[in-house]
Design a protein around this motif. Structure first.
Motif, PDB file in Angstrom:
ATOM      1  N   ALA A 261       0.856  -1.181   0.000  1.00 21.82           N
ATOM      2  CA  ALA A 261       0.000   0.000   0.000  1.00 21.82           C
ATOM      3  C   ALA A 261       0.896   1.237   0.000  1.00 21.82           C
ATOM      4  O   ALA A 261       2.054   1.177   0.449  1.00 21.82           O
ATOM      5  CB  ALA A 261      -0.889   0.001   1.238  1.00 21.82           C
ATOM      6  N   VAL A 262       0.389   2.352  -0.508  1.00 26.90           N
ATOM      7  CA  VAL A 262       1.197   3.565  -0.639  1.00 26.90           C
ATOM      8  C   VAL A 262       1.930   3.896   0.657  1.00 26.90           C
ATOM      9  O   VAL A 262       3.141   4.168   0.666  1.00 26.90           O
ATOM     10  CB  VAL A 262       0.318   4.765  -1.063  1.00 26.90           C
ATOM     11  N   GLU A 263       1.206   3.855   1.782  1.00 22.30           N
ATOM     12  CA  GLU A 263       1.779   4.257   3.061  1.00 22.30           C
ATOM     13  C   GLU A 263       2.902   3.337   3.540  1.00 22.30           C
ATOM     14  O   GLU A 263       3.684   3.700   4.417  1.00 22.30           O
ATOM     15  CB  GLU A 263       0.688   4.319   4.145  1.00 22.30           C
ATOM     16  N   GLN A 264       2.995   2.128   2.951  1.00 24.51           N
ATOM     17  CA  GLN A 264       3.977   1.146   3.397  1.00 24.51           C
ATOM     18  C   GLN A 264       5.132   0.964   2.424  1.00 24.51           C
ATOM     19  O   GLN A 264       6.000   0.126   2.636  1.00 24.51           O
ATOM     20  CB  GLN A 264       3.280  -0.205   3.627  1.00 24.51           C
ATOM     21  N   THR A 265       5.155   1.748   1.360  1.00 23.51           N
ATOM     22  CA  THR A 265       6.219   1.609   0.369  1.00 23.51           C
ATOM     23  C   THR A 265       7.539   2.165   0.888  1.00 23.51           C
ATOM     24  O   THR A 265       7.586   2.913   1.859  1.00 23.51           O
ATOM     25  CB  THR A 265       5.854   2.349  -0.926  1.00 23.51           C
ATOM     26  N   LEU A 266       8.607   1.812   0.213  1.00 18.35           N
ATOM     27  CA  LEU A 266       9.924   2.339   0.559  1.00 18.35           C
ATOM     28  C   LEU A 266       9.928   3.862   0.471  1.00 18.35           C
ATOM     29  O   LEU A 266      10.542   4.543   1.298  1.00 18.35           O
ATOM     30  CB  LEU A 266      10.985   1.758  -0.380  1.00 18.35           C
ATOM     31  N   ALA A 267       9.227   4.390  -0.535  1.00 22.11           N
ATOM     32  CA  ALA A 267       9.198   5.841  -0.712  1.00 22.11           C
ATOM     33  C   ALA A 267       8.496   6.522   0.455  1.00 22.11           C
ATOM     34  O   ALA A 267       8.967   7.538   0.976  1.00 22.11           O
ATOM     35  CB  ALA A 267       8.506   6.195  -2.024  1.00 22.11           C
ATOM     36  N   GLY A 283       0.277  14.124  -3.157  1.00 23.08           N
ATOM     37  CA  GLY A 283      -0.259  14.531  -1.865  1.00 23.08           C
ATOM     38  C   GLY A 283      -0.230  13.417  -0.845  1.00 23.08           C
ATOM     39  O   GLY A 283       0.246  13.595   0.289  1.00 23.08           O
ATOM     40  N   ALA A 284      -0.731  12.234  -1.238  1.00 17.56           N
ATOM     41  CA  ALA A 284      -0.770  11.097  -0.315  1.00 17.56           C
ATOM     42  C   ALA A 284       0.632  10.655   0.077  1.00 17.56           C
ATOM     43  O   ALA A 284       0.896  10.329   1.242  1.00 17.56           O
ATOM     44  CB  ALA A 284      -1.533   9.937  -0.948  1.00 17.56           C
ATOM     45  N   LEU A 285       1.552  10.649  -0.884  1.00 18.62           N
ATOM     46  CA  LEU A 285       2.910  10.205  -0.594  1.00 18.62           C
ATOM     47  C   LEU A 285       3.620  11.191   0.325  1.00 18.62           C
ATOM     48  O   LEU A 285       4.311  10.798   1.279  1.00 18.62           O
ATOM     49  CB  LEU A 285       3.697  10.033  -1.893  1.00 18.62           C
ATOM     50  N   SER A 286       3.453  12.477   0.070  1.00 17.48           N
ATOM     51  CA  SER A 286       4.086  13.496   0.909  1.00 17.48           C
ATOM     52  C   SER A 286       3.575  13.418   2.342  1.00 17.48           C
ATOM     53  O   SER A 286       4.347  13.533   3.303  1.00 17.48           O
ATOM     54  CB  SER A 286       3.814  14.893   0.333  1.00 17.48           C
ATOM     55  N   LYS A 287       2.276  13.204   2.492  1.00 19.02           N
ATOM     56  CA  LYS A 287       1.690  13.113   3.827  1.00 19.02           C
ATOM     57  C   LYS A 287       2.213  11.885   4.563  1.00 19.02           C
ATOM     58  O   LYS A 287       2.564  11.950   5.745  1.00 19.02           O
ATOM     59  CB  LYS A 287       0.167  13.054   3.742  1.00 19.02           C
ATOM     60  N   PHE A 293       8.496  16.135  -1.735  1.00 17.89           N
ATOM     61  CA  PHE A 293       9.068  15.467  -2.900  1.00 17.89           C
ATOM     62  C   PHE A 293       9.107  16.452  -4.057  1.00 17.89           C
ATOM     63  O   PHE A 293       8.193  17.260  -4.227  1.00 17.89           O
ATOM     64  CB  PHE A 293       8.216  14.262  -3.318  1.00 17.89           C
ATOM     65  N   LYS A 294      10.160  16.382  -4.841  1.00 17.05           N
ATOM     66  CA  LYS A 294      10.245  17.166  -6.070  1.00 17.05           C
ATOM     67  C   LYS A 294      10.001  16.213  -7.232  1.00 17.05           C
ATOM     68  O   LYS A 294      10.658  15.171  -7.338  1.00 17.05           O
ATOM     69  CB  LYS A 294      11.612  17.833  -6.213  1.00 17.05           C
ATOM     70  N   ILE A 295       9.055  16.565  -8.096  1.00 17.61           N
ATOM     71  CA  ILE A 295       8.765  15.716  -9.247  1.00 17.61           C
ATOM     72  C   ILE A 295       9.745  16.022 -10.370  1.00 17.61           C
ATOM     73  O   ILE A 295       9.898  17.179 -10.778  1.00 17.61           O
ATOM     74  CB  ILE A 295       7.334  15.924  -9.755  1.00 17.61           C
ATOM     75  N   LEU A 296      10.393  14.990 -10.857  1.00 17.82           N
ATOM     76  CA  LEU A 296      11.357  15.125 -11.944  1.00 17.82           C
ATOM     77  C   LEU A 296      10.843  14.397 -13.180  1.00 17.82           C
ATOM     78  O   LEU A 296      10.122  13.404 -13.087  1.00 17.82           O
ATOM     79  CB  LEU A 296      12.701  14.517 -11.543  1.00 17.82           C
ATOM     80  N   ARG A 297      11.220  14.904 -14.335  1.00 15.68           N
ATOM     81  CA  ARG A 297      10.932  14.179 -15.566  1.00 15.68           C
ATOM     82  C   ARG A 297      11.611  12.802 -15.516  1.00 15.68           C
ATOM     83  O   ARG A 297      12.667  12.635 -14.896  1.00 15.68           O
ATOM     84  CB  ARG A 297      11.476  14.936 -16.775  1.00 15.68           C
ATOM     85  N   PRO A 369       0.358  23.815  -1.596  1.00 12.07           N
ATOM     86  CA  PRO A 369       1.663  23.857  -2.256  1.00 12.07           C
ATOM     87  C   PRO A 369       1.996  22.551  -2.976  1.00 12.07           C
ATOM     88  O   PRO A 369       2.613  22.563  -4.051  1.00 12.07           O
ATOM     89  CB  PRO A 369       2.624  24.115  -1.090  1.00 12.07           C
ATOM     90  N   THR A 370       1.571  21.426  -2.406  1.00 11.29           N
ATOM     91  CA  THR A 370       1.801  20.133  -3.049  1.00 11.29           C
ATOM     92  C   THR A 370       1.013  20.027  -4.346  1.00 11.29           C
ATOM     93  O   THR A 370       1.539  19.583  -5.377  1.00 11.29           O
ATOM     94  CB  THR A 370       1.402  18.984  -2.106  1.00 11.29           C
ATOM     95  N   ASP A 371      -0.252  20.432  -4.314  1.00 12.60           N
ATOM     96  CA  ASP A 371      -1.073  20.429  -5.528  1.00 12.60           C
ATOM     97  C   ASP A 371      -0.448  21.306  -6.612  1.00 12.60           C
ATOM     98  O   ASP A 371      -0.378  20.919  -7.786  1.00 12.60           O
ATOM     99  CB  ASP A 371      -2.478  20.967  -5.231  1.00 12.60           C
ATOM    100  N   LYS A 372      -0.016  22.492  -6.203  1.00 13.78           N
ATOM    101  CA  LYS A 372       0.573  23.426  -7.163  1.00 13.78           C
ATOM    102  C   LYS A 372       1.852  22.864  -7.767  1.00 13.78           C
ATOM    103  O   LYS A 372       2.149  23.076  -8.941  1.00 13.78           O
ATOM    104  CB  LYS A 372       0.846  24.768  -6.482  1.00 13.78           C
ATOM    105  N   SER A 373       2.593  22.128  -6.961  1.00 11.24           N
ATOM    106  CA  SER A 373       3.817  21.504  -7.455  1.00 11.24           C
ATOM    107  C   SER A 373       3.500  20.497  -8.560  1.00 11.24           C
ATOM    108  O   SER A 373       4.181  20.457  -9.595  1.00 11.24           O
ATOM    109  CB  SER A 373       4.553  20.822  -6.307  1.00 11.24           C
ATOM    110  N   ALA A 374       2.474  19.677  -8.335  1.00 12.47           N
ATOM    111  CA  ALA A 374       2.069  18.695  -9.341  1.00 12.47           C
ATOM    112  C   ALA A 374       1.545  19.388 -10.597  1.00 12.47           C
ATOM    113  O   ALA A 374       1.871  19.001 -11.728  1.00 12.47           O
ATOM    114  CB  ALA A 374       1.012  17.759  -8.772  1.00 12.47           C
ATOM    115  N   LEU A 375       0.732  20.439 -10.398  1.00 10.73           N
ATOM    116  CA  LEU A 375       0.187  21.175 -11.539  1.00 10.73           C
ATOM    117  C   LEU A 375       1.289  21.867 -12.327  1.00 10.73           C
ATOM    118  O   LEU A 375       1.274  21.874 -13.564  1.00 10.73           O
ATOM    119  CB  LEU A 375      -0.836  22.195 -11.057  1.00 10.73           C
ATOM    120  N   ASP A 376       2.258  22.442 -11.623  1.00  9.80           N
ATOM    121  CA  ASP A 376       3.389  23.088 -12.294  1.00  9.80           C
ATOM    122  C   ASP A 376       4.151  22.086 -13.160  1.00  9.80           C
ATOM    123  O   ASP A 376       4.577  22.402 -14.279  1.00  9.80           O
ATOM    124  CB  ASP A 376       4.340  23.704 -11.268  1.00  9.80           C
ATOM    125  N   PHE A 377       4.324  20.877 -12.631  1.00  9.89           N
ATOM    126  CA  PHE A 377       5.030  19.844 -13.388  1.00  9.89           C
ATOM    127  C   PHE A 377       4.247  19.482 -14.648  1.00  9.89           C
ATOM    128  O   PHE A 377       4.822  19.407 -15.750  1.00  9.89           O
ATOM    129  CB  PHE A 377       5.239  18.610 -12.516  1.00  9.89           C
TER     130      PHE A 377
END
Length: 437
Positions: A261-267, A283-287, A293-297, A369-377
């Protein structure tokens, strides 16, 4: 259900569900209550954040529509499809279903999903033709997209800082740069950094990106595989290079991570510096991780972002069982999910960024800010994107399992990349071929 694998459950579905549907037998979903109201069963996969938001939406809908009750059936990705396949095979599918691109042809092509284009209670006027076509198969609308997202590399800022490694410039990095960065992160573990540098990304979606960079494709528009053995072998060999460089976890850990599950991953537990995720999962991963997290290509073969193979993918869909007893109420609920600004203000970007301008305007002031980061990407990569790939054909939903099995054979040293790739090609071709019988 706990004894079924996804493969065995889908085999049951493929062998019996369509027959039952075409024969008109079975009970289907939904129920009529003594007070004249109806109850619709509603299933989705998700995490704690999504579950809480979705329940808020359900409560608001029921308040506005007292004649329609919603029975929530949340789940997690790892067991969701096993359960849905078994329910569908027994003609007991939920009325409203959160659906994924990998499965929409699987279910729609076998007659298990309702053609939403024929439901008058569902207003589709806010969606452009590209958005609607993403949910179509055989000229029928089997799902309405909840929004769009893109695959990216999520760089754990805290992990990079602790390891003393600079976040790479994703406008020019290659896969060799990815390995070097991951190895440096792993080496920094002794300084209080991560346990592993990077995750593998052993999924058919990651493979699709890799193949697109080589001029190949996972599937063709006529429902066949569109890749070579050499193309897949190069992908598998890359994963082995990550392991050999001590830049990624052992094969046994990787297997567990894929199905966690997302909450139990290595990330999410801050044990890896880089991993593959979809933008709507930020959002879920950051929480869960308690960090940014910074999203990279995704890296490319030549370091040019226009060659990285990225595309906009429907985050997921709202679909409905073709066996529902209450199609009008189902359409009313789905209409509420996709068109209500009240829903949008609760869900915001958890299920992707809606292509409806009305929804976009409604959530803009609420973006974190997390939403905006994803939208910016998503905005940043738009000029570089290629055409979206073909809808995966019937039978392809099990290809991801085959890839994981063959790739872990390579990581465990049981097969070399070329042999494993040839076996995977055979697996994929046979799955699609057998589904047509």
């Amino acid at each position: 259900m706990t004894t079924l694998t996804r493969r065995s459950a889908l085999k049951v579905f493929a062998g019996t569900a369509a027959v039952g549907l075409l024969a008109g037998c079975g009970t289907g979903g939904g129920s009529k209550n003594a007070d004249g109201s109806v109850t619709l069963r509603f299933t989705w996969w998700g995490n704690d954040v999504r579950n809480k938001q979705t329940q808020q939406v359900i409560d608001a809908f029921q308040k506005a529509h007292p004649n329609i009750k919603i029975q929530a059936e949340p789940g997690v990705w790892s067991g969701y499809w096993d359960k849905l396949a078994t329910q569908t095979a027994a003609n007991d599918a939920p009325d409203v279903i959160q659906m994924d691109l990998a499965y929409i042809a699987e279910y729609g092509g076998r007659g298990a999903l309702l053609d939403l284009s024929k439901q008058k209670a569902l207003d589709l006027s806010a969606f452009d033709s590209n958005t609607l076509s993403a949910g179509q198969y055989n000229n029928k609308l089997y799902g309405v997209s909840t929004g769009q997202n893109a695959l990216g590399i999520f760089a754990n800022v805290k992990v990079f800082q602790a390891a003393g490694v600079a976040i790479p410039d994703d406008s020019k990095w290659t896969w060799d740069d990815y390995i070097k960065t991951a190895a440096a992160l792993a080496a920094g573990a002794s300084k209080g950094g991560t346990n592993y540098g990077a995750s593998y990304g052993i999924t058919d979606q990651t493979l699709s990106i890799w193949l697109r960079q080589r001029g190949e494709q996972l599937y063709t528009s006529d429902g066949a595989t569109g890749f070579t053995v050499d193309g897949v072998a190069s992908f598998m060999a890359f994963q082995k290079k990550l392991l050999d460089a001590k830049a990624a976890p052992p094969a046994s850990v990787a297997q567990e991570d894929v199905n966690a599950a997302v909450e139990q991953t290595l990330a999410a537990t801050n044990k890896t510096g880089m991993s593959f995720w979809w933008t709507n999962q930020l959002g879920a991963l950051s929480k869960a991780a308690g960090t940014d997290f910074k999203i990279l290509r995704v890296p490319s073969q030549d370091g040019k972002p226009q060659d990285d193979g990225l595309f906009y993918k429907p985050s997921m869909y709202w679909s409905a069982s073709s066996r529902t007893k209450h199609p009008e109420e189902v359409a009313t609920f789905i209409d509420y999910l996709v068109n209500s600004t009240d829903v949008a203000k609760v869900i915001t970007t958890e299920r992707g960024f809606s292509t409806s301008s009305k929804i976009q305007d409604a959530i803009k002031p609420l973006l974190t800010p997390t939403d905006k980061s994803a939208l910016d990407f998503l905005t940043q990569i738009k000029p570089e994107l290629g055409q979206a790939p073909a809808v995966p054909p019937v039978g392809s939903s099990k290809v991801g399992d085959a890839l994981l099995r063959r790739q872990t054979d390579v990581l465990f040293g049981r097969a070399d990349a070329q042999a494993a790739a040839a076996a995977f090609k055979s697996d994929a071709d046979n799955l699609i071929k057998n589904a047509k019988k």
